[in-house]
Design an enzyme around this catalytic site. Structure first.
Site, PDB file in Angstrom:
ATOM      1  N   LYS A 128      -3.532 -16.834   0.089  1.00 60.80           N
ATOM      2  CA  LYS A 128      -2.229 -16.228   1.768  1.00 60.80           C
ATOM      3  C   LYS A 128      -2.977 -15.063   2.122  1.00 60.80           C
ATOM      4  O   LYS A 128      -3.107 -13.963   1.140  1.00 60.80           O
ATOM      5  CB  LYS A 128      -0.779 -15.315   0.635  1.00 60.80           C
TER       6      LYS A 128
ATOM      7  N   GLY B  54      -5.020  -4.795  -1.524  1.00 62.97           N
ATOM      8  CA  GLY B  54      -3.993  -3.907  -0.145  1.00 62.97           C
ATOM      9  C   GLY B  54      -3.207  -2.817  -0.641  1.00 62.97           C
ATOM     10  O   GLY B  54      -4.391  -2.122  -1.081  1.00 62.97           O
ATOM     11  N   SER B  55      -2.654  -2.791   0.132  1.00 62.00           N
ATOM     12  CA  SER B  55      -1.574  -1.055  -0.219  1.00 62.00           C
ATOM     13  C   SER B  55      -1.310  -1.080  -1.895  1.00 62.00           C
ATOM     14  O   SER B  55      -1.190  -2.087  -2.187  1.00 62.00           O
ATOM     15  CB  SER B  55      -0.926  -1.199   0.713  1.00 62.00           C
ATOM     16  N   THR B  56      -1.356  -0.018  -1.451  1.00 61.38           N
ATOM     17  CA  THR B  56      -1.035   0.640  -3.180  1.00 61.38           C
ATOM     18  C   THR B  56       0.424   0.480  -3.136  1.00 61.38           C
ATOM     19  O   THR B  56       1.112  -0.631  -4.393  1.00 61.38           O
ATOM     20  CB  THR B  56      -1.082   2.477  -3.536  1.00 61.38           C
TER      21      THR B  56
ATOM     22  N   GLY C 294       0.490  -3.701  -4.210  1.00 56.44           N
ATOM     23  CA  GLY C 294       0.348  -4.091  -5.431  1.00 56.44           C
ATOM     24  C   GLY C 294       0.823  -2.729  -6.620  1.00 56.44           C
ATOM     25  O   GLY C 294       1.700  -4.306  -7.676  1.00 56.44           O
TER      26      GLY C 294
ATOM     27  N   GLU D  26      -6.659  -4.720  -5.952  1.00 53.42           N
ATOM     28  CA  GLU D  26      -7.254  -3.494  -5.478  1.00 53.42           C
ATOM     29  C   GLU D  26      -6.796  -2.626  -3.917  1.00 53.42           C
ATOM     30  O   GLU D  26      -6.559  -3.628  -3.245  1.00 53.42           O
ATOM     31  CB  GLU D  26      -8.914  -4.571  -4.577  1.00 53.42           C
TER      32      GLU D  26
ATOM     33  N   CYS E 117     -10.590   0.165   2.640  1.00 60.31           N
ATOM     34  CA  CYS E 117     -10.858   1.231   1.646  1.00 60.31           C
ATOM     35  C   CYS E 117     -11.033   2.679   0.544  1.00 60.31           C
ATOM     36  O   CYS E 117     -11.015   2.861   0.101  1.00 60.31           O
ATOM     37  CB  CYS E 117     -10.123  -0.157   0.697  1.00 60.31           C
TER      38      CYS E 117
ATOM     39  N   GLU F 279      -4.311   8.240   2.359  1.00 58.01           N
ATOM     40  CA  GLU F 279      -4.879   7.147   3.193  1.00 58.01           C
ATOM     41  C   GLU F 279      -4.758   6.642   4.760  1.00 58.01           C
ATOM     42  O   GLU F 279      -3.417   6.593   5.058  1.00 58.01           O
ATOM     43  CB  GLU F 279      -4.727   5.920   2.613  1.00 58.01           C
TER      44      GLU F 279
HETATM   45  P1  NAD Z   1      -0.553  -5.269   2.823  1.00 60.15           P
HETATM   46  O1  NAD Z   1      -0.797  -4.477   1.558  1.00 60.15           O
HETATM   47  O2  NAD Z   1       0.007  -4.862   3.443  1.00 60.15           O
HETATM   48  O3  NAD Z   1      -1.032  -6.352   2.800  1.00 60.15           O
HETATM   49  C1  NAD Z   1      -2.404  -7.141   1.982  1.00 60.15           C
HETATM   50  C2  NAD Z   1      -1.496  -8.805   2.090  1.00 60.15           C
HETATM   51  O4  NAD Z   1      -0.407  -8.447   1.150  1.00 60.15           O
HETATM   52  C3  NAD Z   1      -0.667  -9.488   2.535  1.00 60.15           C
HETATM   53  O5  NAD Z   1      -1.516 -10.652   2.885  1.00 60.15           O
HETATM   54  C4  NAD Z   1       0.444  -9.271   2.710  1.00 60.15           C
HETATM   55  O6  NAD Z   1       1.221 -10.387   3.590  1.00 60.15           O
HETATM   56  C5  NAD Z   1       0.449  -9.535   1.279  1.00 60.15           C
HETATM   57  N1  NAD Z   1       1.639  -8.907   0.921  1.00 60.15           N
HETATM   58  C6  NAD Z   1       2.530  -7.519   1.775  1.00 60.15           C
HETATM   59  N2  NAD Z   1       3.640  -7.689   1.078  1.00 60.15           N
HETATM   60  C7  NAD Z   1       4.010  -8.307  -0.508  1.00 60.15           C
HETATM   61  C8  NAD Z   1       5.356  -8.432  -1.247  1.00 60.15           C
HETATM   62  N3  NAD Z   1       6.212  -8.513  -1.967  1.00 60.15           N
HETATM   63  N4  NAD Z   1       4.130 -10.036  -2.020  1.00 60.15           N
HETATM   64  C9  NAD Z   1       3.321 -10.756  -1.899  1.00 60.15           C
HETATM   65  N5  NAD Z   1       2.465 -10.260  -1.204  1.00 60.15           N
HETATM   66  C10 NAD Z   1       2.978  -9.748  -0.194  1.00 60.15           C
HETATM   67  O7  NAD Z   1      -1.507  -4.101   2.988  1.00 60.15           O
HETATM   68  P2  NAD Z   1      -2.885  -4.205   4.498  1.00 60.15           P
HETATM   69  O8  NAD Z   1      -1.954  -3.563   5.836  1.00 60.15           O
HETATM   70  O9  NAD Z   1      -3.614  -5.796   4.657  1.00 60.15           O
HETATM   71  O10 NAD Z   1      -4.339  -3.950   4.389  1.00 60.15           O
HETATM   72  C11 NAD Z   1      -4.247  -2.701   3.853  1.00 60.15           C
HETATM   73  C12 NAD Z   1      -4.200  -2.262   2.733  1.00 60.15           C
HETATM   74  O11 NAD Z   1      -5.572  -2.606   1.877  1.00 60.15           O
HETATM   75  C13 NAD Z   1      -5.410  -0.701   2.986  1.00 60.15           C
HETATM   76  O12 NAD Z   1      -4.643   0.059   1.342  1.00 60.15           O
HETATM   77  C14 NAD Z   1      -6.022  -0.816   1.676  1.00 60.15           C
HETATM   78  O13 NAD Z   1      -7.054   0.870   1.678  1.00 60.15           O
HETATM   79  C15 NAD Z   1      -6.333  -1.796   0.841  1.00 60.15           C
HETATM   80  N6  NAD Z   1      -7.419  -2.240   0.569  1.00 60.15           N
HETATM   81  C16 NAD Z   1      -7.862  -2.040  -0.376  1.00 60.15           C
HETATM   82  C17 NAD Z   1      -9.313  -2.860  -0.411  1.00 60.15           C
HETATM   83  C18 NAD Z   1      -9.824  -3.047  -2.497  1.00 60.15           C
HETATM   84  O14 NAD Z   1     -10.597  -3.626  -2.739  1.00 60.15           O
HETATM   85  N7  NAD Z   1      -9.862  -1.179  -3.081  1.00 60.15           N
HETATM   86  C19 NAD Z   1      -9.626  -3.402   0.015  1.00 60.15           C
HETATM   87  C20 NAD Z   1      -9.316  -3.518   1.424  1.00 60.15           C
HETATM   88  C21 NAD Z   1      -8.152  -2.838   1.611  1.00 60.15           C
END
Ligand code: NAD
Length: 476
Positions: free
Chosen positions: A174, A227-229, A232, A249, A283, A380
């Protein structure tokens, strides 16, 4: 440009069940690109069910040599299509084309690495005390849900899908709503390269509408999330209900530590791109720079000089180093941080404003005199903003570095070997680099301490994360 806009299910783009679509906007021009279907909960369930069926019927028990052949073939097809992938990435998120090309090549390389890993990742025999024959097996889990963000859409999708497939799982991918195009192309090309239909399903759609259905589906055995903490945390809660395996991550607030005994000019010249690359939407961005007091002013001068030379602009041009932010919403988020910095009296050494009349561009911004309680220091930002601060004592500086709830990445600049090792041990981060800013190697583990995540992507460590460990004892 030809845009894939429908869910990729069982080896083909399918007409979506729902009429809901998301319009993608090119962030550099603010022009609409295309309307992408939003998958429904029914399609999530169908995708997982079918992925489970192909896992049972074909993929789980395929001979390792054949599975490796398919992954090598995917790598080859990705290379053949790398310019198309790079152009789509550039259009959907405004990534500079030279970076997008590197990331397309990285995706192919990840498939090659895990194709090779298939014949090298093995169990053990254990000399148990009772004298029987004891051995371990690494077995695939079943269906893996891979949920990826918008900042490095293609390589992150590859570094989840490739090891999960190599370990013998099927995958439901996804992508983020802002960046579905290269994930859909990955599904299409993997299938064209010989992956059995259904072993990789790709579901565009928002996390809020289909995320819960995917994460809680009983046939999903592991959720691999980047994605975001905040999201997560939610995934961890949902996954705890049936004890699904997870790897997370998450966010970061990485330090860049520069000692006076280092080649600090080189550090200062290279440090702007360690935080401003990908327009700060990284990130691993080194967004807190700690500089030893005796060289602080000279360091800042060189850092500012290098920042002013960065080429910000049209991401389609080869020479561009920084493109726009991914969306108008992301620019507003970053501008709120800048407003807070102004209100707190932080010093803007450069930047702070918008650029150009079209596109979501912001100037790279260098903040000095930022308090340890200020938002820009603690949180962040995910935009082109850096805070630089002086330090005097190593021990005190390390306390400040580790005061962050995050612990993803970081750089340490010193020519003193013992100090390099001492500080590397002391900094609470999953990925550190001495005298460089590199965070990522296909062959090495990548992931965070503390609230930056759980588990590791890449290297053989990812293979461990996509398998269950079984012990078998044979009485003799
Ligand atoms: P996000 O958490 O908003 O979204 C990430 C993914 O999760 C997307 O596909 C989104 O549609 C999905 N998502 C959102 N809500 C969900 C839910 N309730 N259930 C399941 N999936 C859901 O993050 P973003 O805005 O796309 O990316 C930015 C964040 O990602 C930043 O915090 C960044 O630090 C982090 N990031 C971390 C790494 C790493 O390896 N540590 C790498 C890249 C980005």
């Amino acid at each position: 440009m030809n845009f894939p806009t429908e869910p990729f299910l069982n080896g083909a783009f399918r007409d979506p069940a729902s009429k809901n679509r998301t319009t993608l906007i090119n962030p550099a021009t603010e022009e609409p690109l295309c309307d992408v279907a939003a998958a429904s909960v029914e399609e999530v369930n169908f995708a997982v069910q079918s992925a489970s069926e192909v896992w049972h019927s074909t993929w789980r028990d395929m001979k390792p040599g054949k599975r490796a052949e398919i992954l090598f073939s995917i790598a080859r097809v990705l290379r053949e299509n790398s310019e198309r992938i790079a152009r789509l990435e550039c259009a959907q998120i405004g990534k500079p084309i030279s970076d997008a090309r590197d990331e397309a090549a990285l995706g192919a390389r990840v498939f090659e690495y895990y194709a090779g890993a298939i014949g090298k990742f093995c169990g053990q025999t254990i000399p148990v005390a009772s004298g029987g024959f004891d051995f371990t097996l690494r077995q695939p889990m079943g269906v893996v849900a891979a949920i990826v963000p918008w900042n490095f859409p293609f390589p992150i999708a590859c570094w989840k899908v490739a090891p999960a497939l190599a370990a013998g799982n099927s995958v439901v991918l996804k992508p983020a709503s802002l960046s579905p195009l290269t994930a859909l192309v990955l599904g299409e090309l993997a299938h064209a390269a010989g992956l059995p239909a259904g072993a990789l399903q790709v579901l565009p759609g928002s996390g809020s509408s289909i995320g819960d259905a995917l994460v809680t589906n009983a046939l999903v055995r592991k959720v691999s999330f980047t994605g975001s903490t905040e999201v997560g945390r939610r995934i961890m809660e949902l996954a705890s209900r049936d004890l699904k395996r997870i790897s997370l991550e998450l966010g970061g607030k990485s330090p860049n530590i520069v000692f006076a005994d280092s080649d600090w000019r080189l550090a200062a010249e290279s440090s702007p791109m360690s935080v401003f690359a990908n327009t700060g939407q990284d990130c691993c961005a080194r967004s807190r720079v700690f500089v030893e007091k005796s060289i602080f002013e000279a360091f800042v001068e060189v850092f500012l000089d290098a920042t002013r030379k960065l080429v910000v602009g049209d991401p389609e041009k080869d020479e561009t180093q920084l493109g726009p932010l991914v969306s108008s919403g992301q620019r507003v988020v970053v501008e709120e941080f800048l407003a807070d910095a102004r209100a707190r009296g932080n010093k803007f050494a450069c930047g702070g404003g918008r650029l150009f009349s079209k596109g979501y561009f912001l100037e790279p911004t260098v903040l000095l005199e930022v308090g340890k309680e200020d938002r820009c220091w603690r949180e962040e930002i995910f935009g082109p903003v850096v805070c630089i601060t002086p330090f005097e004592e190593e021990a005190r500086m390390i306390q400040d570095v580790n005061a962050s709830p995050y612990g993803l990445s970081g750089s340490i600049w010193t020519n003193d070997l013992r100090r390099a090792i001492r500080v590397s041990r002391a900094v609470e981060s999953g990925v550190l680099s001495v005298n460089s800013h590199s965070s990522l190697h296909v062959e090495a583990p990548f992931g965070g301490f503390k609230q930056s995540g759980i588990g590791r992507d890449l290297g053989m460590h990812a293979m461990e994360g996509y398998t269950e460990l079984k012990n078998v004892y044979v009485a003799l």
